[in-house]
Design an enzyme around this catalytic site. Structure first.
Site, PDB file in Angstrom:
ATOM      1  N   HIS A 156       0.837  -1.192   0.000  1.00  0.00           N
ATOM      2  CA  HIS A 156       0.000   0.000   0.000  1.00  0.00           C
ATOM      3  C   HIS A 156       0.874   1.244   0.000  1.00  0.00           C
ATOM      4  O   HIS A 156       2.052   1.199   0.351  1.00  0.00           O
ATOM      5  CB  HIS A 156      -0.917   0.003   1.223  1.00  0.00           C
ATOM      6  CG  HIS A 156      -1.809  -1.196   1.281  1.00  0.00           C
ATOM      7  ND1 HIS A 156      -2.915  -1.339   0.476  1.00  0.00           N
ATOM      8  CD2 HIS A 156      -1.731  -2.330   2.025  1.00  0.00           C
ATOM      9  CE1 HIS A 156      -3.496  -2.498   0.733  1.00  0.00           C
ATOM     10  NE2 HIS A 156      -2.799  -3.120   1.669  1.00  0.00           N
ATOM     11  N   CYS A 197      -0.379   2.415  -4.233  1.00  0.00           N
ATOM     12  CA  CYS A 197      -1.185   3.604  -4.505  1.00  0.00           C
ATOM     13  C   CYS A 197      -0.321   4.852  -4.375  1.00  0.00           C
ATOM     14  O   CYS A 197       0.542   4.925  -3.494  1.00  0.00           O
ATOM     15  CB  CYS A 197      -2.345   3.687  -3.516  1.00  0.00           C
ATOM     16  SG  CYS A 197      -3.593   2.410  -3.733  1.00  0.00           S
TER      17      CYS A 197
END
Length: 436
Positions: A156, A197
């Protein structure tokens, strides 16, 4: 007829000429590279629902190993809680695309569990073997001025950071480590592939163009990366769109002839859900992929692969997994259980969003216009020390980001508060007041 024959002869001649040019270019490049290839591959997440990150990373290891890079020149970091999870219906096996081969078998466990940290990653990358004594395998990158280094990371991310299981790696710390490696002549060329991300924010307007480093990222500085390949048997996503795009290309292409630029273009075309970016010294992209992923030709996987499917934004993976579990459930009790879990997930997201907005309102002393600005725009992160301190306080006091990963989607507000010039002490005080 004669015209057709002439055309064919010209086409063959041009094809041969192109091949000769490529061969000569490859030989020239080989003459300029006589060092070793070192690699670090990292899965920064834990938890079975993050299956895809460890599958991506294990697949990356298999690519490097199949192309001849020895284990002593590859460092693997992953929490290692997925392959043998009780949720995994095929214990000890991970796959990275539907009906694909086991990518977990044979993967070395250099650093697992609590040893997967930003500090250890930077020590491994910069060759700080003293700092790694007594930790995991102790293996580090022992690269020198003639060597190539390849880094792959999957997990992430958020503005200016990428996540590890219990903490974060910030863009300044990564780029400072890279510059240290350059100053100490720890590589000839360094290539990074980053799956996360907002991964472009790790290098945008920061990675220098004159230190022989080339980086590509799954997303630009302000968007999500995407998961793909939902597997009904395993009830999770097998891969990430950017990662499987370059990994499947390396499996199916002659990477001892293919350039990094071509792989970037292939990956960019296939990753049509986010914007694949490139940073640093883009002239390095004209080098051969094999100089970073292994020069040994391997048996190409000629079996046709299914089109990449089931793309969902990475932050929404827990929601989509629960929705699919509800669809696949065969009993009323199971359906009810997953519906309750879905409601809890949605409720915690509402709580996180409310908490961050309330922190912003408190920090701006009720200035509605400024609060709105901080909760809508993406931060410039002009004050990284303020941002780091605010994120760490939020992580410690409000929601542990490794447990409540939706928090990564909201902490951009903290960056905006820092950019607005609000003192970090004021932001941290607001965090404590609201979360206590």
């Amino acid at each position: 007829m004669k015209g057709s024959v002439a055309f064919i002869l010209v086409f063959v001649a041009l094809s041969q000429a192109t091949f000769v040019q490529q061969f000569e270019k490859l030989n020239r490049a080989r003459n300029n590279f006589d060092g070793k290839i070192w690699a670090v591959v990292v899965a920064g997440s834990n938890g079975y629902y993050n299956y895809r990150h460890q599958a991506d990373t294990c697949h990356a290891y298999q690519v490097l190993r199949n192309h001849g890079i020895p284990d002593e020149q590859i460092v693997v970091m992953m929490y290692d809680d997925v392959a043998n999870s009780e949720e995994n219906p095929t214990p000890g096996i991970l796959i990275n695309h539907p009906n694909g081969p086991d990518v977990y078998k044979g993967v070395p466990k250099d650093y697992t569990g609590k040893d997967v940290t930003p500090e250890n990653f930077l020590n491994v990358l910069t060759g700080n073997s003293r700092a790694m004594l007594g930790t995991g395998s102790g293996k580090v990158i022992k690269s020198g001025p003639n060597d190539h280094v390849f880094v792959y990371f999957a997990d992430h991310g958020a503005p200016g950071l990428i996540a590890f299981p219990t903490s974060e790696l910030y863009k300044n710390d990564l780029n400072n480590a890279i510059e240290t490696m350059h100053q100490r002549k720890r590589y000839k060329q360094l290539v990074l592939y980053v799956e996360a991300c907002e991964s472009g924010s790790m290098f945008d307007n920061l990675l220098k163009t004159d230190i022989n480093v080339f980086a590509t990222t799954a997303a630009n500085p302000s968007e999500s990366s995407y998961a793909c390949y939902f597997d009904e048997k395993r009830k999770t996503y097998l891969g990430d769109r950017y990662s499987v795009s370059w990994l499947e290309d390396s499996d199916n292409e002659n990477i001892e002839m293919e350039t990094l630029h071509k792989q970037y273009e292939v990956t960019k075309k296939k990753t049509n859900t986010s914007h694949v970016m490139q940073y640093g010294d883009t002239t390095i992209s004209h080098e051969i992929v094999g100089f970073f992923q292994g020069e040994k030709p391997s048996a190409l996987n000629n079996a046709p692969l299914p089109p990449i499917y089931d793309d969902v934004p990475s932050p929404d993976v827990p929601i989509h997994i629960l929705q699919r579990k509800i669809e696949l459930a065969t009993s009323h009790d199971d359906k009810l259980k997953y519906k309750v879990l879905l409601e809890k997930e949605q409720e915690i997201r509402r709580r996180i969003s409310w908490t961050v907005k309330t922190i912003a309102f408190h920090s701006t002393e009720g200035d509605k216009e400024l609060t709105e600005l901080t909760t809508l725009s993406k931060p410039s992160l002009n004050d990284m020390e303020c941002y780091k301190a605010a994120v760490q306080e939020f992580d410690n006091t409000c929601f542990e980001l490794d447990d409540f990963e939706y928090g990564y989607r909201q902490i951009f507000v903290l960056g905006n508060l820092c950019d607005a010039g609000i003192p970090v002490e004021k932001i941290m005080s607001s965090i404590r007041i609201i979360c206590h």
